[in-house]
Each structure stands twice: as structure tokens, then as C-alpha cells.
Design a protein around this motif. Structure first.
Motif, PDB file in Angstrom:
ATOM      1  N   ALA A  69       0.809  -1.225   0.000  1.00  0.00           N
ATOM      2  CA  ALA A  69       0.000   0.000   0.000  1.00  0.00           C
ATOM      3  C   ALA A  69       0.832   1.260   0.000  1.00  0.00           C
ATOM      4  O   ALA A  69       0.312   2.356  -0.207  1.00  0.00           O
ATOM      5  N   GLY A  70       2.139   1.114   0.218  1.00  0.00           N
ATOM      6  CA  GLY A  70       3.016   2.271   0.214  1.00  0.00           C
ATOM      7  C   GLY A  70       3.704   2.472   1.551  1.00  0.00           C
ATOM      8  O   GLY A  70       3.312   1.891   2.578  1.00  0.00           O
ATOM      9  N   LEU A  97      -3.805   4.218  -0.699  1.00  0.00           N
ATOM     10  CA  LEU A  97      -2.953   3.344  -1.502  1.00  0.00           C
ATOM     11  C   LEU A  97      -2.036   4.205  -2.364  1.00  0.00           C
ATOM     12  O   LEU A  97      -2.507   5.073  -3.104  1.00  0.00           O
ATOM     13  N   VAL A  98      -0.731   4.001  -2.252  1.00  0.00           N
ATOM     14  CA  VAL A  98       0.242   4.717  -3.071  1.00  0.00           C
ATOM     15  C   VAL A  98       0.437   3.939  -4.373  1.00  0.00           C
ATOM     16  O   VAL A  98       0.674   2.728  -4.354  1.00  0.00           O
ATOM     17  N   THR A  99       0.351   4.633  -5.495  1.00  0.00           N
ATOM     18  CA  THR A  99       0.349   3.985  -6.812  1.00  0.00           C
ATOM     19  C   THR A  99       1.452   4.536  -7.714  1.00  0.00           C
ATOM     20  O   THR A  99       2.104   5.525  -7.393  1.00  0.00           O
ATOM     21  N   TRP A 245       8.668  10.841 -11.864  1.00  0.00           N
ATOM     22  CA  TRP A 245       8.788  10.032 -10.656  1.00  0.00           C
ATOM     23  C   TRP A 245       7.696   8.964 -10.596  1.00  0.00           C
ATOM     24  O   TRP A 245       7.835   7.985  -9.876  1.00  0.00           O
ATOM     25  N   ARG A 246       6.614   9.193 -11.328  1.00  0.00           N
ATOM     26  CA  ARG A 246       5.487   8.274 -11.417  1.00  0.00           C
ATOM     27  C   ARG A 246       4.970   7.869 -10.044  1.00  0.00           C
ATOM     28  O   ARG A 246       5.098   6.727  -9.610  1.00  0.00           O
ATOM     29  N   LEU A 247       4.375   8.825  -9.359  1.00  0.00           N
ATOM     30  CA  LEU A 247       3.853   8.546  -8.029  1.00  0.00           C
ATOM     31  C   LEU A 247       2.483   9.198  -7.854  1.00  0.00           C
ATOM     32  O   LEU A 247       2.335  10.409  -8.032  1.00  0.00           O
ATOM     33  N   GLY A 248       1.507   8.368  -7.522  1.00  0.00           N
ATOM     34  CA  GLY A 248       0.159   8.852  -7.284  1.00  0.00           C
ATOM     35  C   GLY A 248      -0.425   8.173  -6.068  1.00  0.00           C
ATOM     36  O   GLY A 248       0.274   7.454  -5.345  1.00  0.00           O
ATOM     37  N   TYR A 249      -1.715   8.388  -5.855  1.00  0.00           N
ATOM     38  CA  TYR A 249      -2.364   7.712  -4.725  1.00  0.00           C
ATOM     39  C   TYR A 249      -3.872   7.687  -4.925  1.00  0.00           C
ATOM     40  O   TYR A 249      -4.436   8.455  -5.719  1.00  0.00           O
ATOM     41  N   ALA A 250      -4.508   6.779  -4.215  1.00  0.00           N
ATOM     42  CA  ALA A 250      -5.963   6.692  -4.188  1.00  0.00           C
ATOM     43  C   ALA A 250      -6.407   6.659  -2.741  1.00  0.00           C
ATOM     44  O   ALA A 250      -5.743   6.061  -1.880  1.00  0.00           O
ATOM     45  N   CYS A 270       4.806  -2.629  -5.423  1.00  0.00           N
ATOM     46  CA  CYS A 270       4.746  -1.351  -4.722  1.00  0.00           C
ATOM     47  C   CYS A 270       5.351  -0.286  -5.627  1.00  0.00           C
ATOM     48  O   CYS A 270       6.070  -0.598  -6.577  1.00  0.00           O
ATOM     49  N   ALA A 271       5.043   0.954  -5.325  1.00  0.00           N
ATOM     50  CA  ALA A 271       5.642   2.069  -6.069  1.00  0.00           C
ATOM     51  C   ALA A 271       7.112   2.201  -5.666  1.00  0.00           C
ATOM     52  O   ALA A 271       7.555   1.659  -4.651  1.00  0.00           O
ATOM     53  N   SER A 272       7.878   2.939  -6.473  1.00  0.00           N
ATOM     54  CA  SER A 272       9.305   3.139  -6.230  1.00  0.00           C
ATOM     55  C   SER A 272       9.574   3.654  -4.819  1.00  0.00           C
ATOM     56  O   SER A 272       8.999   4.659  -4.387  1.00  0.00           O
ATOM     57  N   THR A 273      10.461   2.969  -4.114  1.00  0.00           N
ATOM     58  CA  THR A 273      10.789   3.350  -2.739  1.00  0.00           C
ATOM     59  C   THR A 273      11.429   4.738  -2.679  1.00  0.00           C
ATOM     60  O   THR A 273      11.062   5.575  -1.849  1.00  0.00           O
ATOM     61  N   MET A 274      12.407   5.005  -3.559  1.00  0.00           N
ATOM     62  CA  MET A 274      13.068   6.305  -3.521  1.00  0.00           C
ATOM     63  C   MET A 274      12.106   7.433  -3.889  1.00  0.00           C
ATOM     64  O   MET A 274      12.175   8.529  -3.334  1.00  0.00           O
TER      65      MET A 274
END
Length: 390
Positions: A69-70, A97-99, A245-250, A270-274
Motif C-alpha cells: 500500500a506504500g 494506496l500509493v500507486t 517520478w510516477r507517483l500517485g495515490y488513491a 509497490c511504487a518506487s521506494t526512492m
């Protein structure tokens, strides 16, 4: 593609058309001296403190997976951010949720909610991925047109007329891409009454929420009775200049977010940790950078709208995002012909309005997420082009 090769591709994928935005971007990339007003991407570099936080996370050894989930700290910070800024409360444990970008969040929402044949009302002109994403999930997009007559803002009665026994959801974007239209709280309240009366889920794409210029932003989920039937979708790409960076959320009801997370864990992990560590810094200390960028966008918006109107193109003043959507109907050209001729004659790339749906025909989308120097030159070139057409 040969018939032999085509037989291996799923029918519903074969039927998809390539993105019209990318078509013109690719054309422009092969030409010299082009000013692109096409791709919806900030011209700013990601704020340095965000980049530095990402570097430091690597130095500290944060290179493993996060929870599906992030990052827990990021979800907690998102919960604080959403309540402080949009007056919506979500439990970071099971409602966030991190996407991988807001686009993945929309895809997950569709796949988690839709059964084959379920209908989703889409307000057009709309972002190019909405209709294909619904179809890929087995859903049926039902188009409702937001017209220039109403400043490209959909009316609640239009939505109600489009509802059938198969309607399950409504996908709405405010501020809107491509028109920049922003729904007021009162307009959202009217739409929410329709959603509640017909038991609809609302996919609310709020990716441009922090880029609104003339009024306070209202989240759809903040409307009374809507948080339990709204999937709030957003991300870091636009406001924080973090597209790559391709980072979103719901954010949404527990049962829906858990369903989305199941799909996410099997397809993405999971989305990119960095990137998540960078986003955490953006939420904690990025407000000043967002305000600076927004001030610049407002200046550019005002300049571009005035310039387009002075050259004879009807153009409403967008309330948010970083696009203008002028009408080119007075020229007698359709959207694609206008965009192709402008690119060939003056080396200015814009996006034909019809790539955002049939209701976008007769318009073009111009992004003002580029420097004033570039915008000034682009408007000079467009003015020359309009004079030639006369």
C-alpha cells in the motif's frame, strides 16, 4: 502488423487507438525549432529538497520494497495533508494506496469496481486515457458532453439523463484536463445528489487540485454523504513537478481500497521506494515551491488567454490546471487540420481537441506549462498563422 501477428493480440487491445497527444509530440520531435504546447508536463524541475530527500533515502539504504500500500510514513502524511487541505479524513492503515502515478490509480479503481458491461459516465472533453482504461477493465464508457456554453462544466441534469440500469460509476476531473474547468462546490453538490440517488461510485480525478487560481478547491469527497462513495485519485506529478517520478495515490472506502490493493500487489508490488521518500519531503516541505509555480502559471494563463482572444480565437478563462482550450471553429478548419498546419507552417505544436473525445472537435489544447519566453514566441507565431488564414 501481419494477420498472423494480429491474431495473437487481444481483440479489445487491437481496437484501442494510440494516444493522439503522443502522435503530435512525436511529429514535433522530428522537426527543428518547434515550440511545443502539447504535452501536459510542468517545465519546472522537481524542487531540490525533494530530489535531495530521495538521494538521502538511497544513502541510508532504503532500497527494498515498501508495503504494498506504500510507505507507512507517506500514507500517514497523506492522511494529514488531505484532512488539512481538503477536509477529508482517511485512515492511512486501510483507506490510502500509493500507486505508480494517478493513471495507475484510475486503472486499479476501474478493475476493482467494474464487472463486464458495467457503464461508467465520462465527462468529455476528457483526458485521453479514461475511455481506454474503462474498456480495458471490461466496462462501457458513456459520454456526457460538457459544452463551452457552460464554461465546459457538466450539468447535473445531463448526468442524470445518461444513467441506465447498468450505470455503476461516474468519472469526473476537476480541475479538468483539457479545458481547465473547475466545478464549484454548489455544482458538485448538485452532481452528488444525482450520484446518491442512483447509488453511483464517483471516480474523482483531483490531480490538478493544487493548481487552481481564482477560488478555493473543493474535493468531491468532502461533499456531505460522498466520502463513502468516492474514490479520490491524485498524485505528485503536476503540482510538485514530479511527472517522471510516477507517483500517485488513491483514497476511498476501506473495502474498495483493499480490492485495489489486491490487484496492485499482484501486478506492481509497490511504487518506487526512492520516489516515495521524495514525495514524503514534498508533502512536508513543498508548499512554498507549489505556490511559486502556481503564481507563474497564473501569469502565463492570463497572458495566453488574452493573446488568443486578441488574434480572434474564442477562449474561456480556465480556473485550474495549466491548459487553455480555445475554439478554432472560426477558421473553418477541423482540429487536426489546424494543428497539422500550425505545426508545419509555424513550428508550434498543439493538441487537436478531438483526441479528448468527439466533443473536443473544433478546439485545440495548448499547455502553458512552459516559459514566458517560449509562450511569447509561440503566440507571435500563432498570430502570424491566423493572419495567413484570413
Amino acid at each position: 502488423m501481419s494477420t498472423y501477428e494480429k491474431n495473437y493480440i487481444a481483440d479489445h487491445v487491437n481496437e484501442l487507438k494510440p494516444s493522439g497527444i503522443r502522435k503530435f509530440f512525436d511529429l514535433a520531435s522530428k522537426m527543428e525549432n518547434v515550440i511545443s504546447l502539447g504535452v501536459g508536463e510542468p517545465d519546472f524541475v522537481t524542487p531540490w529538497n525533494v530530489i535531495e530527500a530521495s538521494y538521502h533515502s538511497l544513502e541510508r539504504g532504503y532500497t527494498a520494497y515498501t508495503a504494498n500500500a506504500g510507505l507507512w510514513e507517506l500514507r500517514k502524511e497523506l492522511s494529514v495533508f488531505l484532512e488539512a487541505n481538503y477536509q477529508v479524513a482517511y485512515n492511512p492503515e486501510d483507506q490510502l494506496l500509493v500507486t505508480v502515478g494517478a493513471s495507475q490509480a484510475i486503472d486499479l479503481a476501474c478493475r476493482a469496481i467494474l464487472n463486464p458491461g458495467d457503464e461508467v459516465i465520462v465527462i468529455e472533453p476528457s483526458f485521453v486515457s479514461y475511455v481506454p482504461t474503462i474498456r480495458l477493465a471490461g466496462g462501457v464508457p458513456v459520454i456526457v458532453e460538457a459544452t463551452e456554453e457552460h464554461a465546459f462544466k457538466v450539468q447535473a441534469e445531463q448526468i442524470e439523463k445518461a444513467i441506465t440500469s447498468k450505470t455503476k460509476a461516474l468519472l469526473i476531473c476537476s480541475p479538468n484536463n483539457p479545458t481547465g474547468a473547475v466545478l464549484s462546490k454548489e455544482e458538485m453538490e448538485q452532481i452528488s445528489e444525482v450520484a446518491k440517488a442512483h447509488d453511483l461510485i464517483v471516480f474523482s480525478d483531483e490531480i490538478y487540485a493544487d493548481l487552481i487560481y481564482d477560488e478555493a478547491f473543493t474535493s468531491f469527497a468532502s461533499i456531505p454523504g460522498m466520502i463513502e462513495r468516492t474514490i479520490l485519485i491524485s498524485g505528485f506529478s503536476k503540482a510538485f513537478a514530479m511527472t517522471g517520478w510516477r507517483l500517485g495515490y488513491a483514497a476511498g472506502p476501506k473495502s474498495i481500497v483493499e480490492a485495489m490493493t489486491k490487484i496492485h500487489q499482484y501486478t506492481i508490488m509497490c511504487a518506487s521506494t526512492m520516489a516515495q521518500h521524495g514525495a514524503l519531503e514534498a508533502l512536508r516541505n513543498g508548499k512554498g515551491s507549489v505556490l511559486e509555480m502556481k503564481t507563474s502559471y497564473r501569469q502565463r494563463r492570463n497572458y495566453v488567454v488574452k493573446a488568443l482572444q486578441e488574434m480572434g480565437l474564442s477562449c474561456h478563462l480556465p480556473g485550474g490546471a495549466f491548459y487553455v482550450f480555445p475554439s478554432i471553429k472560426s477558421t473553418g478548419l477541423d482540429s487536426e487540420a489546424f494543428a497539422e498546419a500550425l505545426l508545419e507552417d509555424q513550428r508550434v505544436a498543439v493538441v487537436p481537441g478531438n483526441v479528448f473525445g468527439e466533443s473536443g472537435e473544433g478546439y485545440i489544447r495548448c499547455s502553458y506549462a512552459t516559459s514566458m519566453k517560449q509562450l511569447t514566441e509561440a503566440m507571435k507565431r500563432m498570430r502570424r498563422f491566423m493572419e495567413k488564414l484570413k
